[in-house]
Each structure stands twice: as structure tokens, then as C-alpha cells.
Design a protein around this motif. Structure first.
Motif, PDB file in Angstrom:
ATOM      1  N   GLY A  25      42.671  35.623  44.591  1.00  0.00           N
ATOM      2  CA  GLY A  25      43.695  34.793  45.212  1.00  0.00           C
ATOM      3  C   GLY A  25      45.096  35.242  44.825  1.00  0.00           C
ATOM      4  N   ARG A  26      46.053  34.657  45.515  1.00  0.00           N
ATOM      5  CA  ARG A  26      47.445  35.059  45.337  1.00  0.00           C
ATOM      6  C   ARG A  26      47.960  34.764  43.931  1.00  0.00           C
ATOM      7  N   ARG A  27      47.576  33.635  43.357  1.00  0.00           N
ATOM      8  CA  ARG A  27      48.075  33.309  42.012  1.00  0.00           C
ATOM      9  C   ARG A  27      47.565  34.307  40.979  1.00  0.00           C
ATOM     10  N   ALA A  28      46.282  34.619  41.028  1.00  0.00           N
ATOM     11  CA  ALA A  28      45.726  35.586  40.076  1.00  0.00           C
ATOM     12  C   ALA A  28      46.382  36.948  40.258  1.00  0.00           C
ATOM     13  N   THR A  29      46.599  37.336  41.504  1.00  0.00           N
ATOM     14  CA  THR A  29      47.274  38.610  41.767  1.00  0.00           C
ATOM     15  C   THR A  29      48.699  38.569  41.228  1.00  0.00           C
ATOM     16  N   GLY A  30      49.390  37.458  41.436  1.00  0.00           N
ATOM     17  CA  GLY A  30      50.743  37.311  40.899  1.00  0.00           C
ATOM     18  C   GLY A  30      50.772  37.428  39.389  1.00  0.00           C
ATOM     19  N   TRP A  31      49.797  36.804  38.720  1.00  0.00           N
ATOM     20  CA  TRP A  31      49.730  36.927  37.261  1.00  0.00           C
ATOM     21  C   TRP A  31      49.387  38.351  36.845  1.00  0.00           C
ATOM     22  N   GLY A  32      48.625  39.047  37.661  1.00  0.00           N
ATOM     23  CA  GLY A  32      48.376  40.465  37.393  1.00  0.00           C
ATOM     24  C   GLY A  32      49.675  41.256  37.421  1.00  0.00           C
ATOM     25  N   PHE A  33      50.541  40.950  38.390  1.00  0.00           N
ATOM     26  CA  PHE A  33      51.837  41.624  38.457  1.00  0.00           C
ATOM     27  C   PHE A  33      52.724  41.261  37.271  1.00  0.00           C
ATOM     28  N   ILE A  34      52.647  40.004  36.823  1.00  0.00           N
ATOM     29  CA  ILE A  34      53.418  39.626  35.628  1.00  0.00           C
ATOM     30  C   ILE A  34      52.941  40.428  34.422  1.00  0.00           C
ATOM     31  N   LEU A  35      51.633  40.554  34.272  1.00  0.00           N
ATOM     32  CA  LEU A  35      51.099  41.350  33.168  1.00  0.00           C
ATOM     33  C   LEU A  35      51.513  42.816  33.304  1.00  0.00           C
ATOM     34  N   PHE A  36      51.482  43.349  34.529  1.00  0.00           N
ATOM     35  CA  PHE A  36      51.961  44.715  34.747  1.00  0.00           C
ATOM     36  C   PHE A  36      53.426  44.851  34.324  1.00  0.00           C
ATOM     37  N   CYS A  37      54.257  43.840  34.598  1.00  0.00           N
ATOM     38  CA  CYS A  37      55.666  43.897  34.181  1.00  0.00           C
ATOM     39  C   CYS A  37      55.769  43.969  32.661  1.00  0.00           C
ATOM     40  N   ALA A  38      55.001  43.136  31.984  1.00  0.00           N
ATOM     41  CA  ALA A  38      55.049  43.125  30.515  1.00  0.00           C
ATOM     42  C   ALA A  38      54.620  44.471  29.940  1.00  0.00           C
ATOM     43  N   VAL A  39      53.548  45.037  30.477  1.00  0.00           N
ATOM     44  CA  VAL A  39      53.096  46.314  29.909  1.00  0.00           C
ATOM     45  C   VAL A  39      54.007  47.460  30.331  1.00  0.00           C
ATOM     46  N   SER A  40      54.668  47.334  31.485  1.00  0.00           N
ATOM     47  CA  SER A  40      55.647  48.359  31.857  1.00  0.00           C
ATOM     48  C   SER A  40      56.778  48.408  30.837  1.00  0.00           C
ATOM     49  N   TRP A  68      58.752  43.199  42.258  1.00  0.00           N
ATOM     50  CA  TRP A  68      58.645  42.888  43.691  1.00  0.00           C
ATOM     51  C   TRP A  68      57.308  42.171  43.964  1.00  0.00           C
ATOM     52  N   GLY A  69      56.233  42.632  43.315  1.00  0.00           N
ATOM     53  CA  GLY A  69      54.936  41.973  43.455  1.00  0.00           C
ATOM     54  C   GLY A  69      54.970  40.538  42.965  1.00  0.00           C
ATOM     55  N   VAL A  70      55.638  40.297  41.834  1.00  0.00           N
ATOM     56  CA  VAL A  70      55.770  38.930  41.322  1.00  0.00           C
ATOM     57  C   VAL A  70      56.504  38.075  42.349  1.00  0.00           C
ATOM     58  N   TRP A  71      57.576  38.604  42.918  1.00  0.00           N
ATOM     59  CA  TRP A  71      58.327  37.867  43.933  1.00  0.00           C
ATOM     60  C   TRP A  71      57.410  37.539  45.119  1.00  0.00           C
ATOM     61  N   GLN A  72      56.710  38.542  45.627  1.00  0.00           N
ATOM     62  CA  GLN A  72      55.881  38.366  46.812  1.00  0.00           C
ATOM     63  C   GLN A  72      54.751  37.360  46.590  1.00  0.00           C
ATOM     64  N   TYR A  73      54.118  37.416  45.436  1.00  0.00           N
ATOM     65  CA  TYR A  73      52.922  36.610  45.204  1.00  0.00           C
ATOM     66  C   TYR A  73      53.185  35.257  44.559  1.00  0.00           C
ATOM     67  N   LEU A  74      54.289  35.104  43.833  1.00  0.00           N
ATOM     68  CA  LEU A  74      54.506  33.850  43.102  1.00  0.00           C
ATOM     69  C   LEU A  74      55.821  33.147  43.409  1.00  0.00           C
ATOM     70  N   LEU A  75      56.865  33.868  43.722  1.00  0.00           N
ATOM     71  CA  LEU A  75      58.190  33.248  43.771  1.00  0.00           C
ATOM     72  C   LEU A  75      58.773  33.059  45.164  1.00  0.00           C
ATOM     73  N   SER A  76      58.388  33.859  46.120  1.00  0.00           N
ATOM     74  CA  SER A  76      58.951  33.758  47.461  1.00  0.00           C
ATOM     75  C   SER A  76      58.636  32.383  48.064  1.00  0.00           C
ATOM     76  N   PRO A  77      59.657  31.604  48.442  1.00  0.00           N
ATOM     77  CA  PRO A  77      59.397  30.275  49.009  1.00  0.00           C
ATOM     78  C   PRO A  77      58.509  30.328  50.257  1.00  0.00           C
ATOM     79  N   LYS A  78      58.758  31.302  51.111  1.00  0.00           N
ATOM     80  CA  LYS A  78      57.948  31.424  52.327  1.00  0.00           C
ATOM     81  C   LYS A  78      56.500  31.726  51.970  1.00  0.00           C
ATOM     82  N   ASN A  79      56.289  32.680  51.115  1.00  0.00           N
ATOM     83  CA  ASN A  79      54.924  33.049  50.748  1.00  0.00           C
ATOM     84  C   ASN A  79      54.216  31.927  49.992  1.00  0.00           C
TER      85      ASN A  79
END
Length: 105
Positions: A25-40, A68-79
Motif C-alpha cells: 500500500g501507499r503508506r508502507a511505500t511512503g515509509w520505505g521512501f522515508i527509510l531510503f532518505c535516512a539511509v541516503s 520526491w517519493g515521500v511527497w508523492q506517497y505521504l505528503l501530497s494533498p491530492k494523492n
């Protein structure tokens, strides 16, 4: 480049990739992107402190992509609104797909 920082970054990278690949789901994917940001960030620090500039540069670019992934999956109001609407109909759609697959299989 074989210290604890690199191991944390490597394990975090694998976990983030697993979260995204699991398609939970979108939330899990968004958290995956957050984790990717931290490890980056971890990889950037590791690269800068060990003189591995290609690793630091690559992860600086990946950090931007992952943000950008975090924005798309967790933060974008439209999404977020689309996600809320999809969650309401998801069980019905999944049941329909399972019926179709049972007929085909």
C-alpha cells in the motif's frame, strides 16, 4: 568502508527496498521512501568521511529522488485524498479480482 555506519546504511537500504517491493500500500511505500532518505543521509556521511565521493554524490541524488517519493506517497494533498478514497473501495475490488482469478484459474 566497512564500519558500523556502512552496515547500518546497507541494512536500512535492504529494508527500504523490501518495504517498497512488498507492495503493501501507499503508506508502507511512503515509509520505505522515508527509510531510503535516512539511509541516503547515512551513505552521504559515510562517503564524505571516508573519501568515497562517488557514493556521497550518488546518494545526494538518491536523497532528492526519495524525498520526491515521500511527497508523492505521504505528503501530497491530492494523492492523500486519492488514497483515502481508494481505501474505501479496496476490499470490494480485491474480492472482485479474487473471483475473476478463481474463474480463470
Amino acid at each position: 568502508m566497512n564500519g558500523p555506519l556502512e552496515w547500518i546504511a546497507a541494512i536500512g537500504t535492504m529494508l527500504a527496498a523490501g518495504l517498497i517491493a512488498a507492495d503493501r500500500g501507499r503508506r508502507a511505500t511512503g515509509w520505505g521512501f522515508i527509510l531510503f532518505c535516512a539511509v541516503s543521509v547515512t551513505w552521504i556521511v559515510s562517503g564524505l568521511t571516508s573519501g568515497a565521493m562517488p557514493i556521497a554524490a550518488m546518494n545526494a541524488v538518491l536523497l532528492c529522488i526519495n524525498l520526491w517519493g515521500v511527497w508523492q506517497y505521504l505528503l501530497s494533498p491530492k494523492n492523500r485524498r486519492v488514497m483515502e478514497m481508494m481505501e474505501a473501495v479496496q476490499p470490494r475490488i480485491e474480492a472482485e479480482v479474487e473471483k475473476e482469478m478463481a474463474r480463470e484459474g
